[in-house]
Design a protein around this motif. Sequence first.
Motif, PDB file in Angstrom:
ATOM      1  N   ALA A   1       1.288   4.037  -3.019  1.00 12.33           N
ATOM      2  CA  ALA A   1       1.038   5.446  -2.694  1.00 12.33           C
ATOM      3  C   ALA A   1       2.236   6.312  -3.071  1.00 12.33           C
ATOM      4  O   ALA A   1       2.074   7.443  -3.552  1.00 12.33           O
TER       5      ALA A   1
ATOM      6  N   ILE B   1       0.844  -1.210   0.000  1.00  9.43           N
ATOM      7  CA  ILE B   1       0.000   0.000   0.000  1.00  9.43           C
ATOM      8  C   ILE B   1       0.870   1.249   0.000  1.00  9.43           C
ATOM      9  O   ILE B   1       0.636   2.204  -0.755  1.00  9.43           O
ATOM     10  N   ILE B   2       1.900   1.250   0.849  1.00 10.18           N
ATOM     11  CA  ILE B   2       2.807   2.396   0.909  1.00 10.18           C
ATOM     12  C   ILE B   2       3.541   2.562  -0.421  1.00 10.18           C
ATOM     13  O   ILE B   2       3.698   3.681  -0.930  1.00 10.18           O
TER      14      ILE B   2
ATOM     15  N   LEU C   1       2.217   6.902  -6.858  1.00 12.63           N
ATOM     16  CA  LEU C   1       1.231   7.924  -7.218  1.00 12.63           C
ATOM     17  C   LEU C   1       1.707   9.315  -6.814  1.00 12.63           C
ATOM     18  O   LEU C   1       1.600  10.273  -7.597  1.00 12.63           O
ATOM     19  N   ALA C   2       2.252   9.427  -5.613  1.00  9.46           N
ATOM     20  CA  ALA C   2       2.705  10.725  -5.123  1.00  9.46           C
ATOM     21  C   ALA C   2       3.842  11.286  -5.976  1.00  9.46           C
ATOM     22  O   ALA C   2       3.885  12.498  -6.248  1.00  9.46           O
TER      23      ALA C   2
END
Length: 211
Positions: free
Chosen positions: A170, A166-167, A173-174
């Motif tokens: 993320a 998940i990290i 995407l960031a």
Amino acid sequence: MPDITAARRPFPLILTVAIVGGLALGAVDLVAQRELPYPWANLANSSAVWAVGAFAIGAWVRVGRWQPAFAGTVLLVVAVESYYFAATLIQNDDLANLWSPTSLIWMVFGVLAGVVFGTFGAWSRSVSLWRSVVGLGALGAVFFAEAGVLMRREPEYRADGLATAIITAAIGLALILLLGRTWRTRLLALAVAVPLAALGFAGFTLAGFGS
């Protein structure tokens, strides 16, 4: 289309920065694996995080037919040796690990990733829209691909890797959102990242990272 506004960096400076960056990446990676709490320690051992190193130096070099790829390669190859040398100093591992078959395999991967992501890093800074989109999309894609690998692992490892996955996704995407210069570039890079992530996932699986 090359960025004619960017100055070509001197080769000795490129080589110095690549070596210093590689020494730092390998040593910091080992320390982070030992000292960071879960799940951040897992992230420290991420191939995608290492790819960021090659991407970053490629973006810094920016111009040149081969210089970004060269810089990315040197950084990652030095980082492999720095990692094993730090393990010798900190964990009393065998110094022979520096020239072991495992180390050589990781250096081969470092050459491949260094060429690819060093080039993509330079592309991300290009005035050409399609190069900047592909370069930025590739950076996000490697994180998405690794997140997929973590979620696909065998049941006994899947729960351990879910939070890291998940990290990792993320972060991918960031990075696209933060590094994209316009919303058009960001949206196109996200679109490009999807098929590139599928290719990356296949590559990770073929290389044996999927188990």
